[in-house]
Design a protein around this motif. Structure first.
Motif, short mmCIF file in Angstrom:
data_model
loop_
_atom_site.label_atom_id
_atom_site.label_comp_id
_atom_site.label_asym_id
_atom_site.label_seq_id
_atom_site.Cartn_x
_atom_site.Cartn_y
_atom_site.Cartn_z
N TYR A 14 0.84 -1.21 0.00
CA TYR A 14 0.00 0.00 0.00
C TYR A 14 0.87 1.26 0.00
CZ TYR A 14 -3.56 3.39 1.43
OH TYR A 14 -4.40 4.48 1.48
N ALA A 15 1.89 1.27 0.88
CA ALA A 15 2.81 2.41 0.93
C ALA A 15 3.55 2.57 -0.40
CB ALA A 15 3.80 2.24 2.07
N ASN A 16 3.93 1.44 -1.00
CA ASN A 16 4.60 1.49 -2.29
C ASN A 16 3.70 2.13 -3.34
OD1 ASN A 16 4.88 -0.01 -5.09
ND2 ASN A 16 6.92 -0.01 -4.17
N GLY A 17 2.42 1.73 -3.35
CA GLY A 17 1.49 2.32 -4.32
C GLY A 17 1.31 3.81 -4.10
N GLY A 18 1.13 4.20 -2.83
CA GLY A 18 0.95 5.62 -2.53
C GLY A 18 2.18 6.44 -2.85
N ASN A 19 3.36 5.86 -2.68
CA ASN A 19 4.59 6.60 -2.88
C ASN A 19 5.11 6.51 -4.30
OD1 ASN A 19 7.74 7.04 -2.61
ND2 ASN A 19 6.83 7.84 -0.74
N THR A 89 8.43 2.81 7.47
CA THR A 89 9.24 3.89 6.88
C THR A 89 8.59 4.43 5.61
OG1 THR A 89 11.19 2.71 7.71
CG2 THR A 89 11.58 4.55 6.22
N GLY A 90 8.03 3.52 4.78
CA GLY A 90 7.38 3.93 3.55
C GLY A 90 6.14 4.77 3.79
N MET A 91 5.34 4.40 4.79
CA MET A 91 4.13 5.16 5.10
C MET A 91 4.47 6.56 5.59
SD MET A 91 1.34 3.40 4.44
CE MET A 91 0.02 3.96 5.50
N LEU A 92 5.51 6.68 6.42
CA LEU A 92 5.92 7.99 6.92
C LEU A 92 6.41 8.88 5.78
CD1 LEU A 92 7.82 7.03 10.21
CD2 LEU A 92 5.68 8.31 10.02
N ALA A 93 7.23 8.32 4.88
CA ALA A 93 7.73 9.11 3.75
C ALA A 93 6.59 9.57 2.86
CB ALA A 93 8.73 8.27 2.95
N THR A 94 5.61 8.69 2.62
CA THR A 94 4.48 9.04 1.77
C THR A 94 3.65 10.14 2.42
OG1 THR A 94 4.41 6.78 0.92
CG2 THR A 94 2.43 8.12 0.61
N ARG A 95 3.46 10.04 3.72
CA ARG A 95 2.68 11.04 4.44
C ARG A 95 3.26 12.44 4.29
NH1 ARG A 95 0.70 14.72 6.11
NH2 ARG A 95 -0.57 15.12 7.97
N PHE A 96 4.60 12.54 4.25
CA PHE A 96 5.25 13.85 4.16
C PHE A 96 5.64 14.22 2.72
CE2 PHE A 96 5.95 12.71 8.64
CZ PHE A 96 5.43 13.84 9.24
N GLY A 97 5.25 13.40 1.75
CA GLY A 97 5.45 13.76 0.35
C GLY A 97 6.83 13.51 -0.20
N PHE A 98 7.62 12.64 0.45
CA PHE A 98 8.96 12.33 -0.06
C PHE A 98 8.90 11.10 -0.95
CE2 PHE A 98 10.28 14.73 3.77
CZ PHE A 98 11.13 15.64 3.15
N PRO A 99 9.30 11.22 -2.22
CA PRO A 99 9.32 10.05 -3.10
C PRO A 99 10.54 9.18 -2.82
CG PRO A 99 10.07 11.98 -4.31
CD PRO A 99 9.69 12.45 -2.93
N VAL A 100 10.37 8.17 -1.97
CA VAL A 100 11.50 7.33 -1.57
C VAL A 100 11.44 5.99 -2.30
CG1 VAL A 100 11.70 8.42 0.68
CG2 VAL A 100 10.24 6.40 0.42
N GLY A 214 -3.25 1.90 -2.63
CA GLY A 214 -2.36 2.94 -2.13
C GLY A 214 -2.20 4.08 -3.13
N GLY A 215 -2.05 3.73 -4.42
CA GLY A 215 -1.90 4.75 -5.44
C GLY A 215 -3.13 5.61 -5.62
N LEU A 216 -4.31 5.01 -5.52
CA LEU A 216 -5.55 5.74 -5.71
C LEU A 216 -5.91 6.62 -4.51
CD1 LEU A 216 -7.70 2.92 -7.37
CD2 LEU A 216 -6.89 5.01 -8.49
N ILE A 217 -5.51 6.19 -3.32
CA ILE A 217 -5.95 6.88 -2.10
C ILE A 217 -4.90 7.84 -1.54
CG2 ILE A 217 -6.66 6.53 0.31
CD1 ILE A 217 -7.79 3.79 -0.61
#
Length: 313
Positions: A14-19, A89-100, A214-217
């Motif tokens: 999910y984090a991967n999709g969002g990020n 770690t992925g969820m935190l980065a996505t929340r703050f807009g960092f493409p990790v 993750g990507g859609l939401i």
């Protein structure tokens, strides 16, 4: 523990999709070729197609075989520590807009849990993981600049929209997302090696569904960073960046190299931004810093989770 592993892998996906889903279509959004909603929907469809088409070659690379002792590869606590650290770690980065990079997160998890549990093969770590990760952004910067110059010389990268350019731009964005799905899905599927009934195509489908969700939401913050804060771009420049990314990631898929689509896509955008002198370094520098930080943070999280897990399981 098996259910915890499944939950952790779903969170990672999910984090991967969002990020990461939006990385293939960022140039469509950033150049004004299409809206955010159209871009994110196209990313979800083409990424899911890549997930379904993925092969097992990368799964073997990210199983940890040769990197850590064989006894750890299917150890439930080891798999959970790697997945949980990458997911958090992925969820935190996505929340703050960092493409990790999910590749960074998983590699960090393998290192942290591996060292805590026993040993890590440093030669394997360098040759199979760190070398491709370090080289890919450099190659992407060069490829982005060269392909833009080539397309500009052939008059295939105009600074305004045309019907032909829009079609090519959408196709190249879909190609990036498809290649990313093929490259990232097996890395996460490797974490399901200890769950017999989720190995193979079933595990791939679970990961594909979580990535699409993750990507859609949850892609909006990363979309703004990639689309508007790395470099200003016109439609022709966006198409050139996508073409460079698609070529490099597809090559990595064929050769089973665990490159980061994040490094490649941002590198291609940055290469064009440097060429056009429109790179926005105020954003680029924190993004590069996030790349450096995520691997040790994920390693530390995996080590702590493994240590705590040994006390409770």
């Amino acid at each position: 523990m098996l259910y915890l592993i499944i939950l952790a892998v779903v969170i990672v996906a999910y984090a991967n999709g969002g990020n990461a889903n939006f990385k293939g279509v960022a140039s469509l959004f950033g150049s004004g070729t299409t809206s955010y909603r159209t871009a994110v929907n196209w990313a979800a469809i083409s990424t899911a197609a890549g997930c379904i088409a993925a092969t097992s070659g990368m799964t073997k690379a990210f199983s940890g075989k040769g990197l850590v002792p064989d006894a750890l590869i299917e150890h439930p606590l080891f798999l959970f520590a790697v997945a949980a650290s990458a997911g958090i770690t992925g969820m935190l980065a996505t929340r703050f807009g960092f493409p990790v990079s999910t590749t960074h997160l998983l590699t960090g998890g393998l290192i942290g849990a591996g060292w805590t549990a026993g040993d890590v093969n440093l030669t394997k770590l360098w040759d199979s993981f760190l070398k491709p990760l370090l080289l890919s952004p450099v190659l992407a910067v060069i490829a982005g600049a060269l392909i833009y110059f080539l397309l500009k010389g052939l008059r295939l990268a105009p600074d305004h929209r045309t019907r032909t350019l829009d079609t090519l731009h959408f196709l190249s964005a879909g190609a990036v997302c498809f290649a990313r799905g093929m490259n990232d899905t097996p890395k996460m599927a490797a974490l399901l090696l200890g769950v017999a009934w989720l190995q193979g195509s079933i595990g791939m489908l679970v990961i594909a569904a979580a990535m699409a969700a993750g990507g859609l939401i949850s892609a909006r913050q990363v979309a703004e960073t990639l689309g508007h804060k790395i470099t200003r771009m016109d439609p022709g420049q966006g198409f050139a960046a996508n073409l460079a990314t698609a070529l490099l990631v597809t090559t990595a898929n064929v050769t089973f190299l665990p490159v980061s689509t994040t490094h490649v896509s941002v590198g291609a955008l940055l290469g064009i931004g440097i060429t056009t002198r429109q790179a926005q370094w105020r954003t680029v520098i924190p993004v590069l810093a996030a790349w450096v930080i995520t691997l040790p943070v994920s390693a530390l999280a995996a080590a702590l989770i493994f240590i705590l897990g040994r006390r409770f399981f």
